[in-house]
Design an enzyme around this catalytic site. Structure first.
Site, PDB file in Angstrom:
ATOM      1  CG  ASP A  44     -61.387   0.584 -17.238  1.00 44.27           C
ATOM      2  OD1 ASP A  44     -61.625   0.081 -18.353  1.00 44.27           O
ATOM      3  OD2 ASP A  44     -61.596   1.778 -16.989  1.00 44.27           O
ATOM      4  CB  SER A  45     -58.170   0.452 -20.810  1.00 43.84           C
ATOM      5  OG  SER A  45     -59.374   1.183 -20.929  1.00 43.84           O
ATOM      6  CE1 TYR A 105     -55.423  -0.742 -22.654  1.00 46.91           C
ATOM      7  CE2 TYR A 105     -56.782  -2.698 -22.417  1.00 46.91           C
ATOM      8  CZ  TYR A 105     -55.632  -2.000 -22.115  1.00 46.91           C
ATOM      9  OH  TYR A 105     -54.695  -2.556 -21.289  1.00 46.91           O
ATOM     10  N   GLY A 106     -60.121   1.975 -26.617  1.00 44.64           N
ATOM     11  CA  GLY A 106     -61.233   2.031 -27.568  1.00 44.64           C
ATOM     12  C   GLY A 106     -60.846   2.130 -29.031  1.00 44.64           C
ATOM     13  CB  CYS A 109     -62.495  -2.367 -19.681  1.00 44.09           C
ATOM     14  SG  CYS A 109     -61.911  -1.676 -21.242  1.00 44.09           S
ATOM     15  CB  THR A 122     -62.525  -1.538 -25.241  1.00 43.81           C
ATOM     16  OG1 THR A 122     -63.212  -0.299 -25.421  1.00 43.81           O
ATOM     17  CG2 THR A 122     -61.711  -1.832 -26.484  1.00 43.81           C
ATOM     18  CD  GLU A 169     -59.418   8.865 -18.948  1.00 46.19           C
ATOM     19  OE1 GLU A 169     -58.338   9.174 -19.497  1.00 46.19           O
ATOM     20  OE2 GLU A 169     -59.704   7.703 -18.587  1.00 46.19           O
ATOM     21  CB  CYS A 222     -68.069   3.733 -22.546  1.00 46.81           C
ATOM     22  SG  CYS A 222     -66.469   4.374 -21.985  1.00 46.81           S
ATOM     23  CB  THR A 223     -66.778   1.795 -17.270  1.00 44.80           C
ATOM     24  OG1 THR A 223     -65.475   1.936 -17.850  1.00 44.80           O
ATOM     25  CG2 THR A 223     -67.247   0.356 -17.405  1.00 44.80           C
ATOM     26  CG  HIS A 224     -64.397   6.866 -19.076  1.00 38.71           C
ATOM     27  ND1 HIS A 224     -63.821   5.630 -19.244  1.00 38.71           N
ATOM     28  CD2 HIS A 224     -63.387   7.719 -18.751  1.00 38.71           C
ATOM     29  CE1 HIS A 224     -62.512   5.737 -19.018  1.00 38.71           C
ATOM     30  NE2 HIS A 224     -62.232   6.986 -18.718  1.00 38.71           N
TER      31      HIS A 224
END
Length: 279
Positions: free
Chosen positions: A16-17, A48-49, A79, A81, A164, A198-200
Site C-alpha cells: 500500500d502507498s 498516491y491519490g 491500495c 489508487t 492518519e 479507499c482502505t483508510h
C-alpha cells in the site's frame, strides 16, 4: 541486466502507498492466519491519490519488484489508487517479462464482484480518493459484471488525512464525513449501497454509519478481499504451493520506523516491528 528472482516459496506480499492497506492485511490474516506475509508501505511518498497515472504506476512497479526480490510470488495491491492506476499495466506489460508465473492482484475486482448481490435498487455510490474516482475504475468494473447498475462517485480528499492524523474519532471529523456522504447521495437519491473505495475509510466506519441514512448498506473491502484471496488460493494450488506457511508477518516502510510504528497502531490492534527500506 535483469535480476534473477528467487524461485523458492516465499511470503504473500501486501503493498500500500500508506497505512490503509493494514486494514486489508488485518482481514486477510484473520481469514488465512497460516500464511507468511510481507507488508510494504511506501509511506514516504504517500498519498498516491492525488498523483498522476504515470507516477502511481512507476512507484507501484518499484514496490512490486522489491516484493518479488524478497521472495513473494503473489502480491496484493491493498491500495485502491494503485489497483486503479497501475494494476492492469503491471499485469499485461511487466509480469510477462519479469516472471509470467508470478501474480499481482488488486482490491477493486473482489469488491465489485459482490455488489450485484447487495444492491436492490441497482444504484451504487463510491466514496474514494480523487485519483480512484478520476480513474473511473469502479464504474468500469461494475459495468463489466453488472451493466444494469448505475454508479455515482464522490472524492473525499480529507478523509485519509483525518485518519492518519488520528482524528478519526474527533468531533470535527463528523462535519467532513456528513459533507461527502450528502454530496454523493445528492447525485442519486436511489443509491442503496455505498462502497468505501479507499482502505483508510474503515477506520471512519463508526462515523460513516452514524451519518449514512437508514436503508443504505456500507461496503468495506477487507473481508471481501480476504474471502476472494482464500478462494483464489483454493482454485490455484500451484500458487498456494509457492506461499510459505509459518504464520509470520514482516513490515517494511519507506518512512521513519518510529512514525510507522506509531501510526500502524491506529490500524492494527498489535504492536509491530518495522524496517525501513528504499525503493
Amino acid at each position: 541486466m535483469k535480476q534473477k528472482l528467487p524461485t523458492i516459496p516465499g511470503p504473500i506480499g501486501v503493498f500500500d502507498s500508506g497505512y490503509g492497506g493494514l486494514t486489508i492485511l488485518s482481514k486477510i490474516r484473520e481469514a488465512l492466519p497460516q500464511y507468511d506475509y510481507i507488508y510494504l508501505g511506501d509511506n514516504a511518498r504517500s498519498p498516491y491519490g492525488t498523483r498522476s497515472f504515470e507516477i502511481v504506476y512507476e512507484f507501484t512497479l518499484q514496490a512490486v519488484t522489491r516484493l518479488f526480490e524478497m521472495g513473494c510470488h503473489l502480491v496484493i495491491l491493498a491500495c485502491n489508487t494503485a489497483s486503479a492506476k497501475a494494476l492492469r499495466s503491471i499485469q499485461m506489460n511487466d509480469l510477462p517479462e519479469m516472471d509470467p508465473a508470478r501474480r499481482v492482484l488488486g482490491v477493486i475486482r473482489p469488491t465489485v464482484e459482490c455488489i450485484g448481490n447487495i444492491t436492490h435498487s441497482r444504484h451504487v455510490g463510491i466514496l474514494a480518493t480523487a485519483g480512484t474516482i478520476k480513474s473511473e475504475s469502479y464504474p468500469l468494473e461494475i459495468h463489466k459484471l453488472f451493466p444494469d447498475i448505475q454508479v455515482e462517485g464522490e472524492a473525499c480528499p480529507l478523509w485519509v488525512s483525518l485518519v492518519e492524523n488520528n482524528e478519526a474519532e474527533g468531533d470535527g471529523t463528523d462535519y467532513f464525513v456528513r459533507k461527502y456522504i450528502n454530496e454523493l447521495l445528492s447525485k442519486d437519491e436511489q443509491i442503496d449501497t455505498v462502497i468505501l473505495g479507499c482502505t483508510h475509510y474503515p477506520i471512519l466506519l463508526p462515523k460513516i454509519e452514524k451519518h449514512m441514512p437508514k436503508g443504505i448498506t456500507t461496503v468495506a473491502q477487507g473481508e471481501l478481499v480476504a474471502t476472494s484471496l482464500k478462494d483464489y488460493l483454493q482454485r490455484h494450488p500451484e500458487m498456494d504451493a509457492k506461499c510459505t506457511k509459518g504464520g509470520n508477518c514482516t513490515y517494511y516502510t519507506t518512512e521513519a520506523e518510529e512514525k510507522f510504528t506509531e501510526s500502524a497502531s491506529t490500524f492494527l490492534n498489535e504492536a509491530v516491528t518495522v524496517q525501513r527500506i528504499e525503493l
